[in-house]
Design a protein around this motif. Sequence first.
Motif, PDB file in Angstrom:
ATOM      1  N   UNK A  38      12.270  39.149 107.168  1.00 26.58           N
ATOM      2  CA  UNK A  38      12.350  38.016 106.245  1.00 26.58           C
ATOM      3  C   UNK A  38      13.627  38.056 105.408  1.00 26.58           C
ATOM      4  N   UNK A  39      14.191  39.234 105.213  1.00 24.43           N
ATOM      5  CA  UNK A  39      15.437  39.352 104.443  1.00 24.43           C
ATOM      6  C   UNK A  39      16.666  38.941 105.238  1.00 24.43           C
ATOM      7  N   UNK A  40      16.538  38.884 106.551  1.00 21.75           N
ATOM      8  CA  UNK A  40      17.703  38.591 107.375  1.00 21.75           C
ATOM      9  C   UNK A  40      18.164  37.146 107.213  1.00 21.75           C
ATOM     10  N   UNK A  41      19.414  36.924 107.497  1.00 21.69           N
ATOM     11  CA  UNK A  41      19.980  35.590 107.438  1.00 21.69           C
ATOM     12  C   UNK A  41      21.468  35.674 107.170  1.00 21.69           C
ATOM     13  N   UNK A  42      22.117  34.535 107.108  1.00 24.74           N
ATOM     14  CA  UNK A  42      23.565  34.548 106.869  1.00 24.74           C
ATOM     15  C   UNK A  42      23.889  35.057 105.466  1.00 24.74           C
ATOM     16  N   UNK A  43      25.064  35.665 105.345  1.00 24.67           N
ATOM     17  CA  UNK A  43      25.461  36.158 104.031  1.00 24.67           C
ATOM     18  C   UNK A  43      26.055  35.032 103.192  1.00 24.67           C
ATOM     19  N   UNK A  44      26.584  35.366 102.049  1.00 23.30           N
ATOM     20  CA  UNK A  44      27.022  34.351 101.089  1.00 23.30           C
ATOM     21  C   UNK A  44      28.216  33.535 101.574  1.00 23.30           C
ATOM     22  N   UNK A  45      29.062  34.079 102.398  1.00 24.29           N
ATOM     23  CA  UNK A  45      30.283  33.375 102.811  1.00 24.29           C
ATOM     24  C   UNK A  45      30.258  32.960 104.278  1.00 24.29           C
ATOM     25  N   UNK A  46      29.093  32.775 104.846  1.00 24.94           N
ATOM     26  CA  UNK A  46      28.988  32.387 106.250  1.00 24.94           C
ATOM     27  C   UNK A  46      28.565  30.933 106.359  1.00 24.94           C
ATOM     28  N   UNK A  47      29.328  30.166 107.130  1.00 21.89           N
ATOM     29  CA  UNK A  47      28.986  28.772 107.402  1.00 21.89           C
ATOM     30  C   UNK A  47      28.952  28.609 108.914  1.00 21.89           C
ATOM     31  N   UNK A  67      30.151  31.555 111.006  1.00 20.45           N
ATOM     32  CA  UNK A  67      31.537  32.025 110.891  1.00 20.45           C
ATOM     33  C   UNK A  67      31.867  32.310 109.431  1.00 20.45           C
ATOM     34  N   UNK A  68      32.631  33.352 109.210  1.00 16.12           N
ATOM     35  CA  UNK A  68      33.028  33.734 107.859  1.00 16.12           C
ATOM     36  C   UNK A  68      34.015  32.713 107.293  1.00 16.12           C
ATOM     37  N   UNK A  69      33.713  32.218 106.107  1.00 21.06           N
ATOM     38  CA  UNK A  69      34.591  31.258 105.431  1.00 21.06           C
ATOM     39  C   UNK A  69      34.694  31.669 103.961  1.00 21.06           C
ATOM     40  N   UNK A  70      35.826  32.252 103.549  1.00 19.89           N
ATOM     41  CA  UNK A  70      35.943  32.718 102.165  1.00 19.89           C
ATOM     42  C   UNK A  70      35.965  31.586 101.144  1.00 19.89           C
ATOM     43  N   UNK A  71      36.145  30.346 101.576  1.00 22.75           N
ATOM     44  CA  UNK A  71      36.206  29.221 100.645  1.00 22.75           C
ATOM     45  C   UNK A  71      34.862  28.537 100.426  1.00 22.75           C
ATOM     46  N   UNK A  72      33.815  29.053 101.017  1.00 20.10           N
ATOM     47  CA  UNK A  72      32.505  28.424 100.847  1.00 20.10           C
ATOM     48  C   UNK A  72      31.522  29.424 100.239  1.00 20.10           C
ATOM     49  N   UNK A  73      30.446  28.893  99.699  1.00 16.96           N
ATOM     50  CA  UNK A  73      29.405  29.732  99.096  1.00 16.96           C
ATOM     51  C   UNK A  73      28.055  29.238  99.576  1.00 16.96           C
ATOM     52  N   UNK A  74      27.246  30.148 100.062  1.00 14.12           N
ATOM     53  CA  UNK A  74      25.937  29.822 100.594  1.00 14.12           C
ATOM     54  C   UNK A  74      24.877  30.260  99.581  1.00 14.12           C
ATOM     55  N   UNK A  75      24.214  29.310  98.923  1.00 13.86           N
ATOM     56  CA  UNK A  75      23.180  29.638  97.929  1.00 13.86           C
ATOM     57  C   UNK A  75      21.883  30.119  98.558  1.00 13.86           C
ATOM     58  N   UNK A  76      21.791  30.082  99.880  1.00 12.42           N
ATOM     59  CA  UNK A  76      20.556  30.490 100.554  1.00 12.42           C
ATOM     60  C   UNK A  76      20.278  31.996 100.394  1.00 12.42           C
ATOM     61  N   UNK A  77      21.270  32.757  99.980  1.00  8.36           N
ATOM     62  CA  UNK A  77      21.011  34.190  99.789  1.00  8.36           C
ATOM     63  C   UNK A  77      20.086  34.434  98.610  1.00  8.36           C
ATOM     64  N   UNK A  78      19.913  33.449  97.737  1.00 10.57           N
ATOM     65  CA  UNK A  78      19.021  33.578  96.587  1.00 10.57           C
ATOM     66  C   UNK A  78      17.703  32.843  96.795  1.00 10.57           C
ATOM     67  N   UNK A  79      17.305  32.635  98.035  1.00  7.54           N
ATOM     68  CA  UNK A  79      16.059  31.924  98.312  1.00  7.54           C
ATOM     69  C   UNK A  79      14.855  32.784  97.931  1.00  7.54           C
ATOM     70  N   UNK A  80      13.748  32.122  97.701  1.00 10.22           N
ATOM     71  CA  UNK A  80      12.504  32.811  97.334  1.00 10.22           C
ATOM     72  C   UNK A  80      12.089  33.783  98.443  1.00 10.22           C
ATOM     73  N   UNK A  81      12.315  33.390  99.678  1.00 13.74           N
ATOM     74  CA  UNK A  81      11.944  34.242 100.816  1.00 13.74           C
ATOM     75  C   UNK A  81      12.673  35.576 100.759  1.00 13.74           C
ATOM     76  N   UNK A  82      13.975  35.551 100.470  1.00 15.09           N
ATOM     77  CA  UNK A  82      14.783  36.773 100.491  1.00 15.09           C
ATOM     78  C   UNK A  82      14.662  37.598  99.223  1.00 15.09           C
TER      79      UNK A  82
END
Length: 99
Positions: free
Chosen positions: A49-58, A61-76
């Motif tokens: 359940x903890x698995x998934x893309x990291x904060x800078x993955x879109x 693919x790694x993208x240093x200019x983007x931010x993924x808020x999914x790392x703070x989901x209730x599931x994780x």
Amino acid sequence: MSKKTNKLAASDFGKETTEVPQESTFYFGQQNFKWMLIGLAFIVVGFLLMMGPDANTVDGKFDPNSWNDDIFSIRRIRIAPLFIVIGFVIEVYAILKRK
């Protein structure tokens, strides 16, 4: 302190002694292993359940200019660690449970 002696008579010499079959000396029984497998399943599900893309993955693919808020989901953040802690509690119970 008394000395422990075996009381044997001369007439008993040469006779076979019937030994009482002893209970197996292995500590864990079938129930212990069942609980261990249940605890292990909880731990594995928690890590999955903890698995998934990291904060800078879109899109994988790694993208240093983007931010993924999914790392703070209730599931994780809440559910997955709860499953792992429950799994470890079940493991402790399985180890300490007597036959």
